[in-house]
Design a protein around this motif. Structure first.
Motif, mmCIF file in Angstrom:
data_model
loop_
_atom_site.group_PDB
_atom_site.id
_atom_site.type_symbol
_atom_site.label_atom_id
_atom_site.label_comp_id
_atom_site.label_asym_id
_atom_site.label_seq_id
_atom_site.Cartn_x
_atom_site.Cartn_y
_atom_site.Cartn_z
ATOM 1 N N ASP A 1 7.778 -0.060 12.191
ATOM 2 C CA ASP A 1 6.737 0.080 13.212
ATOM 3 C C ASP A 1 5.603 0.992 12.766
ATOM 4 O O ASP A 1 4.539 1.009 13.390
ATOM 5 C CB ASP A 1 7.333 0.625 14.515
ATOM 6 C CG ASP A 1 8.310 -0.342 15.156
ATOM 7 O OD1 ASP A 1 8.113 -1.563 15.001
ATOM 8 O OD2 ASP A 1 9.268 0.122 15.799
ATOM 9 N N ARG A 2 5.813 1.755 11.693
ATOM 10 C CA ARG A 2 4.792 2.716 11.267
ATOM 11 C C ARG A 2 4.210 2.447 9.887
ATOM 12 O O ARG A 2 3.053 2.772 9.632
ATOM 13 C CB ARG A 2 5.365 4.145 11.281
ATOM 14 C CG ARG A 2 5.638 4.710 12.642
ATOM 15 C CD ARG A 2 5.805 6.226 12.594
ATOM 16 N NE ARG A 2 6.859 6.656 11.693
ATOM 17 C CZ ARG A 2 6.663 7.428 10.622
ATOM 18 N NH1 ARG A 2 5.440 7.821 10.294
ATOM 19 N NH2 ARG A 2 7.681 7.798 9.859
ATOM 20 N N ILE A 3 5.007 1.896 8.998
ATOM 21 C CA ILE A 3 4.530 1.740 7.630
ATOM 22 C C ILE A 3 3.426 0.690 7.565
ATOM 23 O O ILE A 3 3.466 -0.321 8.277
ATOM 24 C CB ILE A 3 5.692 1.394 6.673
ATOM 25 C CG1 ILE A 3 5.273 1.620 5.229
ATOM 26 C CG2 ILE A 3 6.211 -0.009 6.912
ATOM 27 C CD1 ILE A 3 6.430 1.650 4.260
ATOM 28 N N LYS A 4 2.428 0.932 6.726
ATOM 29 C CA LYS A 4 1.302 0.005 6.616
ATOM 30 C C LYS A 4 0.628 0.171 5.264
ATOM 31 O O LYS A 4 0.762 1.199 4.594
ATOM 32 C CB LYS A 4 0.288 0.284 7.726
ATOM 33 C CG LYS A 4 -0.271 1.697 7.706
ATOM 34 C CD LYS A 4 -1.205 1.945 8.884
ATOM 35 C CE LYS A 4 -1.742 3.384 8.847
ATOM 36 N NZ LYS A 4 -2.643 3.662 9.986
ATOM 37 N N LYS A 5 -0.098 -0.860 4.859
ATOM 38 C CA LYS A 5 -0.885 -0.780 3.635
ATOM 39 C C LYS A 5 -2.067 0.160 3.863
ATOM 40 O O LYS A 5 -2.681 0.146 4.925
ATOM 41 C CB LYS A 5 -1.388 -2.168 3.234
ATOM 42 C CG LYS A 5 -0.291 -3.090 2.727
ATOM 43 C CD LYS A 5 -0.878 -4.413 2.248
ATOM 44 C CE LYS A 5 0.225 -5.314 1.711
ATOM 45 N NZ LYS A 5 -0.317 -6.628 1.258
ATOM 46 N N ILE A 6 -2.382 0.940 2.841
ATOM 47 C CA ILE A 6 -3.457 1.917 2.942
ATOM 48 C C ILE A 6 -4.387 1.751 1.743
ATOM 49 O O ILE A 6 -3.929 1.603 0.609
ATOM 50 C CB ILE A 6 -2.908 3.360 2.977
ATOM 51 C CG1 ILE A 6 -1.836 3.513 4.059
ATOM 52 C CG2 ILE A 6 -4.039 4.363 3.213
ATOM 53 C CD1 ILE A 6 -1.149 4.868 4.056
ATOM 54 N N SER A 7 -5.676 1.775 1.991
ATOM 55 C CA SER A 7 -6.653 1.651 0.910
ATOM 56 C C SER A 7 -6.696 2.927 0.083
ATOM 57 O O SER A 7 -6.396 4.016 0.587
ATOM 58 C CB SER A 7 -8.041 1.369 1.485
ATOM 59 O OG SER A 7 -8.051 0.163 2.219
ATOM 60 N N PRO A 8 -7.084 2.836 -1.182
ATOM 61 C CA PRO A 8 -7.181 4.033 -2.025
ATOM 62 C C PRO A 8 -8.199 5.017 -1.460
ATOM 63 O O PRO A 8 -9.218 4.604 -0.894
ATOM 64 C CB PRO A 8 -7.652 3.487 -3.372
ATOM 65 C CG PRO A 8 -7.339 2.027 -3.349
ATOM 66 C CD PRO A 8 -7.419 1.600 -1.923
ATOM 67 N N PRO A 9 -7.952 6.315 -1.600
ATOM 68 C CA PRO A 9 -8.976 7.301 -1.225
ATOM 69 C C PRO A 9 -10.247 7.077 -2.039
ATOM 70 O O PRO A 9 -10.210 6.515 -3.138
ATOM 71 C CB PRO A 9 -8.311 8.645 -1.569
ATOM 72 C CG PRO A 9 -6.849 8.357 -1.628
ATOM 73 C CD PRO A 9 -6.727 6.940 -2.111
ATOM 74 N N ASP A 10 -11.351 7.520 -1.506
ATOM 75 C CA ASP A 10 -12.631 7.356 -2.198
ATOM 76 C C ASP A 10 -12.577 7.946 -3.605
ATOM 77 O O ASP A 10 -12.074 9.053 -3.811
ATOM 78 C CB ASP A 10 -13.753 8.034 -1.406
ATOM 79 C CG ASP A 10 -14.064 7.317 -0.102
ATOM 80 O OD1 ASP A 10 -13.644 6.159 0.043
ATOM 81 O OD2 ASP A 10 -14.714 7.931 0.774
ATOM 82 N N GLY A 11 -13.097 7.191 -4.561
ATOM 83 C CA GLY A 11 -13.161 7.665 -5.937
ATOM 84 C C GLY A 11 -11.981 7.264 -6.798
ATOM 85 O O GLY A 11 -11.990 7.506 -8.018
ATOM 86 N N PHE A 12 -10.941 6.662 -6.184
ATOM 87 C CA PHE A 12 -9.736 6.283 -6.925
ATOM 88 C C PHE A 12 -9.552 4.770 -6.896
ATOM 89 O O PHE A 12 -9.962 4.099 -5.948
ATOM 90 C CB PHE A 12 -8.492 6.949 -6.315
ATOM 91 C CG PHE A 12 -8.520 8.454 -6.365
ATOM 92 C CD1 PHE A 12 -8.030 9.140 -7.460
ATOM 93 C CD2 PHE A 12 -9.061 9.183 -5.311
ATOM 94 C CE1 PHE A 12 -8.059 10.521 -7.507
ATOM 95 C CE2 PHE A 12 -9.095 10.574 -5.348
ATOM 96 C CZ PHE A 12 -8.596 11.235 -6.449
ATOM 97 N N THR A 13 -8.931 4.245 -7.943
ATOM 98 C CA THR A 13 -8.561 2.829 -7.981
ATOM 99 C C THR A 13 -7.065 2.704 -8.198
ATOM 100 O O THR A 13 -6.447 3.551 -8.849
ATOM 101 C CB THR A 13 -9.306 2.093 -9.112
ATOM 102 O OG1 THR A 13 -9.006 2.727 -10.375
ATOM 103 C CG2 THR A 13 -10.811 2.116 -8.872
ATOM 104 N N PHE A 14 -6.470 1.655 -7.635
ATOM 105 C CA PHE A 14 -5.041 1.419 -7.764
ATOM 106 C C PHE A 14 -4.790 0.247 -8.710
ATOM 107 O O PHE A 14 -5.547 -0.732 -8.736
ATOM 108 C CB PHE A 14 -4.418 1.098 -6.406
ATOM 109 C CG PHE A 14 -4.261 2.300 -5.502
ATOM 110 C CD1 PHE A 14 -4.559 3.582 -5.938
ATOM 111 C CD2 PHE A 14 -3.805 2.148 -4.193
ATOM 112 C CE1 PHE A 14 -4.420 4.683 -5.111
ATOM 113 C CE2 PHE A 14 -3.655 3.240 -3.359
ATOM 114 C CZ PHE A 14 -3.961 4.503 -3.814
#
Length: 262
Positions: free
Chosen positions: A104-117
């Motif tokens: 119910d809580r876990i979700k995809k999160i975008s990279p913080p600004d300035g970082f790439t995954f």
């Protein structure tokens, strides 16, 4: 496979029952369950201390699994004790806490600004072994019995600064480890990488789990912020010869303590 909390808890019970050579239902009983240890097919392929003893709880019963000669000795010591008293037995040292995702809580999160995954799988991960500093995330061993299977890492410019890796501890469950270089901590990288890796593992029909020492509050915070919930606890190691674990790294510990406490 589509997961929910009940399904993942069921898989955890199944895996722990294989590891500890007990019944799945033993984890939902009251009281203490004693069982003789056995190296069952499908167990998580960790090195086992000899003689072997492991104690685990998922919140109700306390399951004690040990080699037969040890079991006959510890059972009379533990069978009348509470769960809390059992986990402070003098022949145990260290506790590990384990978490699984809260659907119910876990979700995809975008990279913080300035970082790439970036993502690597299988043998591609071996290329990362030449980069030191991520020992919690990857094994650095192509022959490890719990091989690295999936890695997501963060780059800042041309530098890898954080890494979350999954090891195939069994066919049912993969364990997540995380490392962030010191100067890049507190930027949300650990939370983001662990969350995204967990979802990728679940998409493959595998239960991801996250382990940490009971004293490691920062790591426990990462688990919570990443959408994980505490699911079980187990003993870490044991000692049966009357020595303290510190004697391995400090042979004169008893003399030192006596001198300093006079």
């Amino acid at each position: 496979m589509e997961f929910n909390k009940s399904k993942m808890i069921e898989i955890v019970r199944k895996q722990l029952a294989i590891d500890m050579n007990c019944n799945i239902q033993d984890f939902i009983k009251d009281g203490i369950v004693f069982c003789e240890a056995k190296s069952n097919e499908g167990r998580r392929m960790f090195d086992r201390q000899s003689p072997f003893l492991e104690i685990a709880t998922m919140g109700k019963s306390t399951v004690v699994s040990a080699d037969s000669d040890i079991l006959t000795k510890v059972k009379p010591l533990l069978e009348t004790k509470t769960r809390e008293d059992i986990f402070v037995a003098p022949f145990l040292f260290g506790h590990s806490l384990y978490y699984i995702p809260d659907c119910d809580r876990i979700k995809k999160i975008s990279p913080p600004d300035g970082f790439t995954f970036h993502i690597k799988e299988g043998k591609e991960i071996h290329k990362l072994y030449k980069i030191p500093g991520f020992e919690n995330a990857i094994q650095y061993d192509i022959n490890h019995p719990c091989p690295d299977t999936l890695v997501i890492y963060a780059m800042y410019g041309y530098e890898i600064v954080a890494m979350a890796g999954a090891s195939a501890d069994s066919s049912l469950m993969w364990q997540i480890g995380i490392d962030v270089l010191p100067k890049f901590r507190n930027k949300g990288l650990a939370t983001t990488l662990v969350s995204n890796l967990a979802i990728m593992i679940m998409d493959r029909g595998i239960v991801p789990y996250y382990g940490t020492a009971s004293s490691n509050i920062p790591s426990q915070s990462v688990a919570y912020r990443s959408g994980f919930i505490p699911t079980w606890m187990c003993s870490y190691k044991n000692t049966f010869d009357g020595t303290a674990p510190y004697e391995l790294i400090c042979p004169n510990i008893n003399t030192i303590l006596k001198d300093n406490l006079k």
